[in-house]
Design a protein around this motif. Structure first.
Motif, PDB file in Angstrom:
ATOM      1  N   ASN A 332       0.823  -1.211   0.000  1.00 41.59           N
ATOM      2  CA  ASN A 332       0.000   0.000   0.000  1.00 41.59           C
ATOM      3  C   ASN A 332       0.861   1.266   0.000  1.00 41.59           C
ATOM      4  OD1 ASN A 332      -2.552  -1.265  -0.017  1.00 41.59           O
ATOM      5  ND2 ASN A 332      -2.420  -1.657   2.168  1.00 41.59           N
ATOM      6  N   TRP A 333       1.961   1.207   0.720  1.00 44.05           N
ATOM      7  CA  TRP A 333       2.898   2.342   0.741  1.00 44.05           C
ATOM      8  C   TRP A 333       3.448   2.589  -0.657  1.00 44.05           C
ATOM      9  CZ3 TRP A 333       8.661   1.829   1.367  1.00 44.05           C
ATOM     10  CH2 TRP A 333       9.290   3.079   1.521  1.00 44.05           C
ATOM     11  N   ALA A 334       3.814   1.503  -1.369  1.00 42.05           N
ATOM     12  CA  ALA A 334       4.366   1.637  -2.716  1.00 42.05           C
ATOM     13  C   ALA A 334       3.356   2.274  -3.670  1.00 42.05           C
ATOM     14  CB  ALA A 334       4.787   0.264  -3.240  1.00 42.05           C
ATOM     15  N   VAL A 335       2.102   1.866  -3.572  1.00 40.60           N
ATOM     16  CA  VAL A 335       1.064   2.440  -4.426  1.00 40.60           C
ATOM     17  C   VAL A 335       0.889   3.924  -4.121  1.00 40.60           C
ATOM     18  CG1 VAL A 335      -1.403   2.412  -4.958  1.00 40.60           C
ATOM     19  CG2 VAL A 335      -0.148   0.256  -4.739  1.00 40.60           C
ATOM     20  N   ALA A 336       0.882   4.269  -2.841  1.00 44.58           N
ATOM     21  CA  ALA A 336       0.737   5.679  -2.458  1.00 44.58           C
ATOM     22  C   ALA A 336       1.909   6.509  -2.965  1.00 44.58           C
ATOM     23  CB  ALA A 336       0.620   5.789  -0.941  1.00 44.58           C
ATOM     24  N   LEU A 337       3.124   5.959  -2.877  1.00 47.18           N
ATOM     25  CA  LEU A 337       4.289   6.671  -3.402  1.00 47.18           C
ATOM     26  C   LEU A 337       4.137   6.930  -4.898  1.00 47.18           C
ATOM     27  CD1 LEU A 337       7.239   4.823  -1.602  1.00 47.18           C
ATOM     28  CD2 LEU A 337       6.555   7.211  -1.273  1.00 47.18           C
ATOM     29  N   ALA A 338       3.670   5.908  -5.625  1.00 48.64           N
ATOM     30  CA  ALA A 338       3.488   6.061  -7.069  1.00 48.64           C
ATOM     31  C   ALA A 338       2.444   7.127  -7.373  1.00 48.64           C
ATOM     32  CB  ALA A 338       3.094   4.718  -7.677  1.00 48.64           C
ATOM     33  N   GLU A 339       1.339   7.099  -6.651  1.00 51.69           N
ATOM     34  CA  GLU A 339       0.287   8.089  -6.866  1.00 51.69           C
ATOM     35  C   GLU A 339       0.770   9.491  -6.507  1.00 51.69           C
ATOM     36  OE1 GLU A 339      -2.470   7.771  -8.291  1.00 51.69           O
ATOM     37  OE2 GLU A 339      -3.192   5.712  -8.105  1.00 51.69           O
ATOM     38  N   ALA A 340       1.728   9.558  -5.585  1.00 53.42           N
ATOM     39  CA  ALA A 340       2.258  10.862  -5.162  1.00 53.42           C
ATOM     40  C   ALA A 340       3.344  11.373  -6.104  1.00 53.42           C
ATOM     41  CB  ALA A 340       2.805  10.767  -3.741  1.00 53.42           C
ATOM     42  N   GLY A 341       3.652  10.614  -7.166  1.00 56.22           N
ATOM     43  CA  GLY A 341       4.624  11.086  -8.152  1.00 56.22           C
ATOM     44  C   GLY A 341       5.891  10.275  -8.234  1.00 56.22           C
ATOM     45  N   GLU A 342       6.037   9.261  -7.375  1.00 54.27           N
ATOM     46  CA  GLU A 342       7.251   8.433  -7.400  1.00 54.27           C
ATOM     47  C   GLU A 342       6.915   7.056  -7.987  1.00 54.27           C
ATOM     48  OE1 GLU A 342       9.949   8.741  -3.956  1.00 54.27           O
ATOM     49  OE2 GLU A 342       8.384   9.958  -3.024  1.00 54.27           O
ATOM     50  N   ALA A 343       6.490   7.071  -9.265  1.00 53.26           N
ATOM     51  CA  ALA A 343       6.035   5.830  -9.893  1.00 53.26           C
ATOM     52  C   ALA A 343       7.153   4.799 -10.022  1.00 53.26           C
ATOM     53  CB  ALA A 343       5.434   6.134 -11.266  1.00 53.26           C
ATOM     54  N   THR A 344       8.350   5.236 -10.346  1.00 54.85           N
ATOM     55  CA  THR A 344       9.463   4.292 -10.523  1.00 54.85           C
ATOM     56  C   THR A 344       9.814   3.621  -9.200  1.00 54.85           C
ATOM     57  OG1 THR A 344      10.361   5.614 -12.341  1.00 54.85           O
ATOM     58  CG2 THR A 344      11.847   4.044 -11.274  1.00 54.85           C
ATOM     59  N   ARG A 345       9.921   4.412  -8.147  1.00 55.13           N
ATOM     60  CA  ARG A 345      10.245   3.843  -6.834  1.00 55.13           C
ATOM     61  C   ARG A 345       9.135   2.914  -6.366  1.00 55.13           C
ATOM     62  NH1 ARG A 345      10.677   6.890  -1.008  1.00 55.13           N
ATOM     63  NH2 ARG A 345      11.695   5.202   0.129  1.00 55.13           N
ATOM     64  N   GLY A 346       7.887   3.320  -6.597  1.00 54.50           N
ATOM     65  CA  GLY A 346       6.775   2.476  -6.192  1.00 54.50           C
ATOM     66  C   GLY A 346       6.811   1.131  -6.872  1.00 54.50           C
ATOM     67  N   LEU A 347       7.089   1.110  -8.181  1.00 53.64           N
ATOM     68  CA  LEU A 347       7.157  -0.157  -8.913  1.00 53.64           C
ATOM     69  C   LEU A 347       8.308  -1.017  -8.418  1.00 53.64           C
ATOM     70  CD1 LEU A 347       6.154  -2.004 -11.135  1.00 53.64           C
ATOM     71  CD2 LEU A 347       7.575  -0.712 -12.771  1.00 53.64           C
ATOM     72  N   GLU A 348       9.437  -0.398  -8.112  1.00 46.44           N
ATOM     73  CA  GLU A 348      10.578  -1.170  -7.591  1.00 46.44           C
ATOM     74  C   GLU A 348      10.194  -1.901  -6.302  1.00 46.44           C
ATOM     75  OE1 GLU A 348      13.568   1.776  -7.086  1.00 46.44           O
ATOM     76  OE2 GLU A 348      14.179   1.801  -9.213  1.00 46.44           O
ATOM     77  N   ILE A 349       9.484  -1.216  -5.435  1.00 50.17           N
ATOM     78  CA  ILE A 349       9.065  -1.830  -4.165  1.00 50.17           C
ATOM     79  C   ILE A 349       8.085  -2.969  -4.427  1.00 50.17           C
ATOM     80  CG2 ILE A 349       7.859  -1.436  -1.984  1.00 50.17           C
ATOM     81  CD1 ILE A 349       8.892   1.492  -2.151  1.00 50.17           C
ATOM     82  N   VAL A 350       7.143  -2.750  -5.346  1.00 51.62           N
ATOM     83  CA  VAL A 350       6.161  -3.790  -5.672  1.00 51.62           C
ATOM     84  C   VAL A 350       6.865  -5.027  -6.219  1.00 51.62           C
ATOM     85  CG1 VAL A 350       4.273  -4.398  -7.232  1.00 51.62           C
ATOM     86  CG2 VAL A 350       4.222  -2.235  -5.995  1.00 51.62           C
ATOM     87  N   GLU A 351       7.817  -4.840  -7.117  1.00 48.63           N
ATOM     88  CA  GLU A 351       8.538  -5.989  -7.682  1.00 48.63           C
ATOM     89  C   GLU A 351       9.310  -6.740  -6.600  1.00 48.63           C
ATOM     90  OE1 GLU A 351       7.819  -7.050 -10.417  1.00 48.63           O
ATOM     91  OE2 GLU A 351       7.650  -5.542 -11.983  1.00 48.63           O
ATOM     92  N   GLU A 352       9.854  -6.022  -5.638  1.00 48.69           N
ATOM     93  CA  GLU A 352      10.582  -6.669  -4.537  1.00 48.69           C
ATOM     94  C   GLU A 352       9.666  -7.550  -3.684  1.00 48.69           C
ATOM     95  OE1 GLU A 352      12.180  -3.414  -2.387  1.00 48.69           O
ATOM     96  OE2 GLU A 352      13.715  -2.921  -3.900  1.00 48.69           O
ATOM     97  N   LEU A 353       8.373  -7.240  -3.685  1.00 46.61           N
ATOM     98  CA  LEU A 353       7.414  -7.978  -2.868  1.00 46.61           C
ATOM     99  C   LEU A 353       6.851  -9.206  -3.580  1.00 46.61           C
ATOM    100  CD1 LEU A 353       5.417  -4.917  -1.460  1.00 46.61           C
ATOM    101  CD2 LEU A 353       6.924  -6.430  -0.153  1.00 46.61           C
ATOM    102  N   GLY A 354       7.340  -9.487  -4.791  1.00 49.41           N
ATOM    103  CA  GLY A 354       6.799 -10.581  -5.577  1.00 49.41           C
ATOM    104  C   GLY A 354       6.850 -11.926  -4.890  1.00 49.41           C
ATOM    105  N   ASP A 355       7.971 -12.253  -4.260  1.00 46.75           N
ATOM    106  CA  ASP A 355       8.090 -13.556  -3.594  1.00 46.75           C
ATOM    107  C   ASP A 355       7.091 -13.693  -2.455  1.00 46.75           C
ATOM    108  OD1 ASP A 355      10.096 -14.294  -5.302  1.00 46.75           O
ATOM    109  OD2 ASP A 355      11.732 -13.772  -3.919  1.00 46.75           O
ATOM    110  N   ALA A 356       6.872 -12.616  -1.730  1.00 42.94           N
ATOM    111  CA  ALA A 356       5.984 -12.670  -0.565  1.00 42.94           C
ATOM    112  C   ALA A 356       4.512 -12.611  -0.944  1.00 42.94           C
ATOM    113  CB  ALA A 356       6.323 -11.534   0.403  1.00 42.94           C
ATOM    114  N   LEU A 357       4.189 -11.906  -2.034  1.00 43.69           N
ATOM    115  CA  LEU A 357       2.783 -11.614  -2.312  1.00 43.69           C
ATOM    116  C   LEU A 357       2.284 -12.122  -3.668  1.00 43.69           C
ATOM    117  CD1 LEU A 357       2.523  -7.917  -0.993  1.00 43.69           C
ATOM    118  CD2 LEU A 357       1.862 -10.018   0.177  1.00 43.69           C
ATOM    119  N   SER A 358       3.030 -13.000  -4.324  1.00 40.38           N
ATOM    120  CA  SER A 358       2.606 -13.440  -5.656  1.00 40.38           C
ATOM    121  C   SER A 358       1.267 -14.172  -5.628  1.00 40.38           C
ATOM    122  CB  SER A 358       3.678 -14.336  -6.281  1.00 40.38           C
ATOM    123  OG  SER A 358       3.900 -15.487  -5.475  1.00 40.38           O
ATOM    124  N   GLY A 359       0.864 -14.703  -4.469  1.00 42.93           N
ATOM    125  CA  GLY A 359      -0.432 -15.356  -4.346  1.00 42.93           C
ATOM    126  C   GLY A 359      -1.528 -14.438  -3.843  1.00 42.93           C
TER     127      GLY A 359
END
Length: 412
Positions: A332-359
């Motif tokens: 949720n923090w990553a999405v908020a960062l992206a919406e606040a203008g930090e789309a690249t950083r937000g996506l990086e965080i989301v990709e890092e969470l793939g192992d934990a949240l892929s399901g």
């Protein structure tokens, strides 16, 4: 209510139904606190209710129907304990019950529901059992209604409830408000249980027989009344009110779910918003920050004029991470960062969470949205397909299909 002469069966059944709906949780809490056995308390109260149908019809409605039910339930419990095999614990309970039963029929029933809530929400029980047991014992939902909310078969839910009550009895889980040193951790379990009840109702369709959204709100209002001036309880209540205020607008006219930024604000409940903001301000003024107050503040910022305050929401999720450092909060923090203008950083965080949240379906939806923000339409469309496949409701599926189709639509 004054005692009357013989009453009609319809009048008796109506009064009994009213009392059991309004006071079942309070009566059950008093009995369970004495018996230290939730199953026995439920059985004794049910037997008392059956007796009431006959007795009240013959002798008229008692002065205090609640007091009558409590006294008769105690007698039913005493009879059961006397027939059961004796041990020291049962003997102690029997002596206590006998003393209570010998006392005059009470006009007022003490409110012991906070004890019952803490027993039902004990960390020794798994979360689903806590929710189910709280709905059954405190909110008074039937086993069938609870099973329907969880899409379980009624016998399966009945077995879960029986196992939970047996575990409380076997483990000696107390029907008591925790001591000061245990209060914060145990309160979090209680509020989390209430919040899960609320969110289950919030995402459910309008045709559900019991509104779990309102049941969750009722539960936190009850806790707030029984334990006033606690900042986190106030935070939980404020969060529910502010979130529920948008409920009528969360599904568009075409049946697709809508995020707050796209909702028709005229459909928002202004009274709930006003009450929620006032309660949140009262909680924050106590200067005892906690996760539920932060979540309430996030809900408030989502309704900022003229659009959600994404920089503030991102900052609040950063603060929430210090209390709840979980992958979901980080998402949720990553999405908020992206919406606040930090789309690249937000996506990086989301990709890092793939192992934990892929399901986890919302991870795919968030990843799709952030890939789109970063200009990867092909990757976003593929991620939307995965999110659509796992969507929990038709409204969510329709929303995601629209986002995906908009990406694939030729420019112009």
């Amino acid at each position: 209510m004054k005692a009357t002469g013989p009453a009609t069966a319809i009048a008796v059944a109506g009064e009994l139904d009213r009392v059991m709906r309004s006071d079942r949780g309070r009566l059950l809490a008093v009995l369970a606190s004495s018996l230290r056995d939730l199953s026995l308390a439920e059985e004794a109260l049910q037997e008392a209710a059956v007796s009431a149908l006959t007795h009240w019809g013959r002798s008229g409605l008692p002065k205090s129907p609640q007091g009558w039910l409590l006294q008769v339930a105690r007698r039913k419990a005493i009879d059961r304990l006397r027939k059961a095999s004796r041990d020291n614990r049962k003997a102690e309970t029997l002596a206590l019950l006998a003393a209570e039963e010998a006392a005059p029929e009470p006009d007022a029933i003490p409110d012991e529901r906070l004890r019952l809530i803490f027993a039902c929400c004990h960390p020794a029980l798994d979360m689903k059992s806590r929710v189910a047991l709280t709905l059954r014992s405190v909110c008074g939902l039937t086993t069938r209604e609870i099973a329907g909310a969880f899409l379980d078969a009624e016998p399966t839910m009945g077995q879960r409830l029986s196992r939970a009550k047996a575990k409380i009895a076997a483990a000696g889980i107390p029907f008591a408000v925790p001591d000061a040193e245990l209060w914060p951790a145990r309160l979090d379990a209680v509020l989390t249980t209430a919040y899960l009840i609320f969110t289950t109702g919030y995402v459910a369709g309008p045709d559900e027989p019991r509104d779990l959204c309102l049941e969750g709100e009722f539960l936190v209002r009850l806790i707030d009344r029984l334990r006033p001036e606690d900042a986190e309880i106030e935070g939980a209540l404020a969060m529910m009110l502010l979130t529920a205020a948008r409920r009528a607008a969360r599904i568009g006219a075409d049946g697709a779910s809508l995020p707050p930024a796209e909702q028709d604000r005229s459909l928002w409940d202004s009274e709930r918003i006003e009450e929620g903001r006032a309660i949140l301000a009262r909680a924050v003024a106590k200067r005892q920050p906690g996760p539920f107050q932060i979540k309430a503040a996030i809900a408030d910022c989502q309704m900022a004029e003229p659009a959600p305050d994404w920089p503030q929401i991102a900052a609040l999720y950063g603060a929430l991470l210090r209390h709840e450092p979980t992958p979901v909060v980080r998402l949720n923090w990553a999405v908020a960062l992206a919406e606040a203008g930090e789309a690249t950083r937000g996506l990086e965080i989301v990709e890092e969470l793939g192992d934990a949240l892929s399901g986890y379906q919302p991870w795919h939806a968030a990843r799709a949205a952030l890939l789109a923000m970063n200009g990867d339409a092909t990757g976003a469309a593929s991620a939307y397909d995965e999110a659509i496949e796992a969507a929990a409701t038709p409204a969510e599926e329709l929303f995601l299909r629209r986002r995906r189709d908009a990406l694939l639509r030729p420019a112009g």
